[in-house]
Design a protein around this motif. Sequence first.
Motif, mmCIF file in Angstrom:
data_model
loop_
_atom_site.group_PDB
_atom_site.id
_atom_site.type_symbol
_atom_site.label_atom_id
_atom_site.label_comp_id
_atom_site.label_asym_id
_atom_site.label_seq_id
_atom_site.Cartn_x
_atom_site.Cartn_y
_atom_site.Cartn_z
ATOM 1 N N SER A 164 -5.217 -2.383 8.364
ATOM 2 C CA SER A 164 -5.051 -3.824 8.191
ATOM 3 C C SER A 164 -5.383 -4.575 9.477
ATOM 4 C CB SER A 164 -3.615 -4.137 7.757
ATOM 5 O OG SER A 164 -3.407 -5.523 7.638
ATOM 6 N N VAL B 56 -7.496 3.694 -6.535
ATOM 7 C CA VAL B 56 -7.848 3.948 -5.130
ATOM 8 C C VAL B 56 -7.313 5.276 -4.607
ATOM 9 C CG1 VAL B 56 -8.071 1.504 -4.602
ATOM 10 C CG2 VAL B 56 -5.858 2.625 -4.276
ATOM 11 N N ASN C 67 -9.697 2.809 2.154
ATOM 12 C CA ASN C 67 -8.417 2.480 2.780
ATOM 13 C C ASN C 67 -7.438 3.646 2.619
ATOM 14 O OD1 ASN C 67 -5.751 1.386 3.221
ATOM 15 N ND2 ASN C 67 -6.578 -0.666 2.952
ATOM 16 N N GLU C 68 -7.290 4.131 1.378
ATOM 17 C CA GLU C 68 -6.379 5.252 1.121
ATOM 18 C C GLU C 68 -6.827 6.506 1.854
ATOM 19 O OE1 GLU C 68 -3.487 6.366 -0.581
ATOM 20 O OE2 GLU C 68 -3.074 4.261 -0.196
ATOM 21 N N GLU D 204 0.845 -1.183 0.000
ATOM 22 C CA GLU D 204 0.000 0.000 0.000
ATOM 23 C C GLU D 204 0.884 1.237 0.000
ATOM 24 O OE1 GLU D 204 -2.067 -1.069 3.506
ATOM 25 O OE2 GLU D 204 -3.513 -2.302 2.432
ATOM 26 N N HIS E 218 -1.993 2.637 7.278
ATOM 27 C CA HIS E 218 -2.297 1.430 6.500
ATOM 28 C C HIS E 218 -2.193 0.200 7.406
ATOM 29 C CE1 HIS E 218 -3.012 2.832 2.498
ATOM 30 N NE2 HIS E 218 -1.823 3.383 2.341
ATOM 31 N N GLU F 79 -10.213 -4.022 1.847
ATOM 32 C CA GLU F 79 -9.534 -4.540 0.663
ATOM 33 C C GLU F 79 -8.999 -3.382 -0.175
ATOM 34 O OE1 GLU F 79 -12.610 -6.792 -1.136
ATOM 35 O OE2 GLU F 79 -12.378 -8.504 0.210
ATOM 36 N N TYR F 80 -7.780 -3.557 -0.693
ATOM 37 C CA TYR F 80 -7.103 -2.461 -1.386
ATOM 38 C C TYR F 80 -7.464 -2.447 -2.872
ATOM 39 C CZ TYR F 80 -3.379 1.053 -1.617
ATOM 40 O OH TYR F 80 -2.660 2.217 -1.755
ATOM 41 N N SER F 81 -8.768 -2.393 -3.139
ATOM 42 C CA SER F 81 -9.264 -2.355 -4.500
ATOM 43 C C SER F 81 -10.705 -1.882 -4.445
ATOM 44 C CB SER F 81 -9.176 -3.742 -5.154
ATOM 45 O OG SER F 81 -9.595 -3.718 -6.493
ATOM 46 N N GLY G 158 -10.933 0.031 -1.333
ATOM 47 C CA GLY G 158 -9.569 0.512 -1.492
ATOM 48 C C GLY G 158 -9.486 2.027 -1.407
#
Length: 528
Positions: free
Chosen positions: A350, A429, A365-366, A202, A346, A356-358, A362
Amino acid sequence: MSAAFVAAAAMVAAGVQAGTAGAAPGTAASAGAAAASPAQRTALISAAQDGSGATARSLGLGTQERLVARDVVKDADGTVHTRYDRTYAGLPVLGGDLVVHVKGDRRTVTKATSRSIAVPSTTPKVPATTAQRTALAHASDASLARPAQDTVRKVVWAASGKPVLAWESVVTGTQKDGTPSQLHVITDATSGKKLYAFDGIETGTGTGQYNGRVTIGTTKSGSSYQMRDNTRGGHQTTDLRQGSSGSGTLFTNSSDVWGNGSASNRQTAAVDAHYGAQETWDFYKQTFGRNGIRNDGVASYSRVHYGNSYVNAFWDDSCFCMTYGDGQGNTHPLTSLDVAGHEMTHGVTSATAGLEYSGESGGLNEATSDIFATGVEFFAKNPNNPGNYLIGEKIDINGNGTPLRYMDQPSKDGASLDYWSPDAGGVDVHYSSGIANHYFYLLSEGSGTKTINGVTYDSPTYDGSSVPGIGRDKALAVWYKALTTYMTSTTDYAAARQATLQAAADLYGSGSTEYKVVGDTWTAVNVA
């Protein structure tokens, strides 16, 4: 609710004392969490695991399903939130995670999927070697894409659509810009069709040499000093010496004075990285009562001087570490305060929701990393790097003095999204994160024009409405509460709205002004 489940929940609830009443906004107690020591947290998770069978039965899970306790959070009001991963016939269920919320005799559940977990057979029709070939084909844009040994495992894929038996392949390599790649590719074990893909590395960006003279945690060893901070879980900073693998060499010095502010001094980048990790640790500890990235009192470590002219930084769960390049020409190490906050977050994501990084998860997440990196900047109160709602503002990656990302109006970078649309899940993302970044700015400061710490912002809304904001401390508390107790691996923007509304209800009440503004602000970025 079954008596066995109540007993298990009570055993978990007994482990932590309630937080302090009347705490100021933004403190651990006001954020709804009762701080637990690493030993208490371990005991809570163990107790939850002991009662996991009863919990599974009370939730109506199938006979082949098992729950694996991953985290336990107890609120100041006694509510216990237990996060579980799930297995089916001994196989990991990706996208099967859930959180059980218990308050007294009332129980609710947040699930990554609402579908029942079952597959016709756990015997694959497609062999693992075929799945590997599919993964390699998908990784064709990586400059060194090749599978490592023991990187294919049989799983149940439940994160999208009907659960199916699948192979998870991990293709390791190096991306074209020098960033390592751990590409996870999910392949249907019956049809051989690729179902999903995401990268385990990430990434984020920032700069170094801007924190000025700071105090950092070090350790004396004999007649020399080490860049090891034993007051913050033993965090250490190492020198990769332009390499791209290994843990690096711990920085040592004959005196406890490090670096000189110049990139030509190798300690300078290390000082910025070490300081950034220190401030991020303190931000999470003092704001939310979180004891390190995994909340277990154990620090990650930082690696600087990665690669040659590498213009990026990244978090890697597999080494539990942060890594920083030296920038173009090895003259601008990417070790700024917001980068440290971004990368360590990050790790927090987790360890909690596991977004999920998508797709939309995602982007969330970012955005979570940008949101808490912003919190770190304001928390540190560093006069050389004052808090703002700009991301990567000092790196000048565009060559014209503009920041990498703007939280008040993300589209000013030319690519990020200001508002949600049905296409958001198909956007990179780092750009779909703009929706949540914009939301956070509006929730913190409100719409319209204002100047904060010398930076002028002018934040619009999707529907032309005016939103007032609830203040940055409360906005951070709402996002942290939502992340750690209500978001799951598959949370999208609609689910994030519900998670933050529930968090606001927990923290301030469902009839509060804060609750109403949380909802109105999501509407202002077109998330209904």
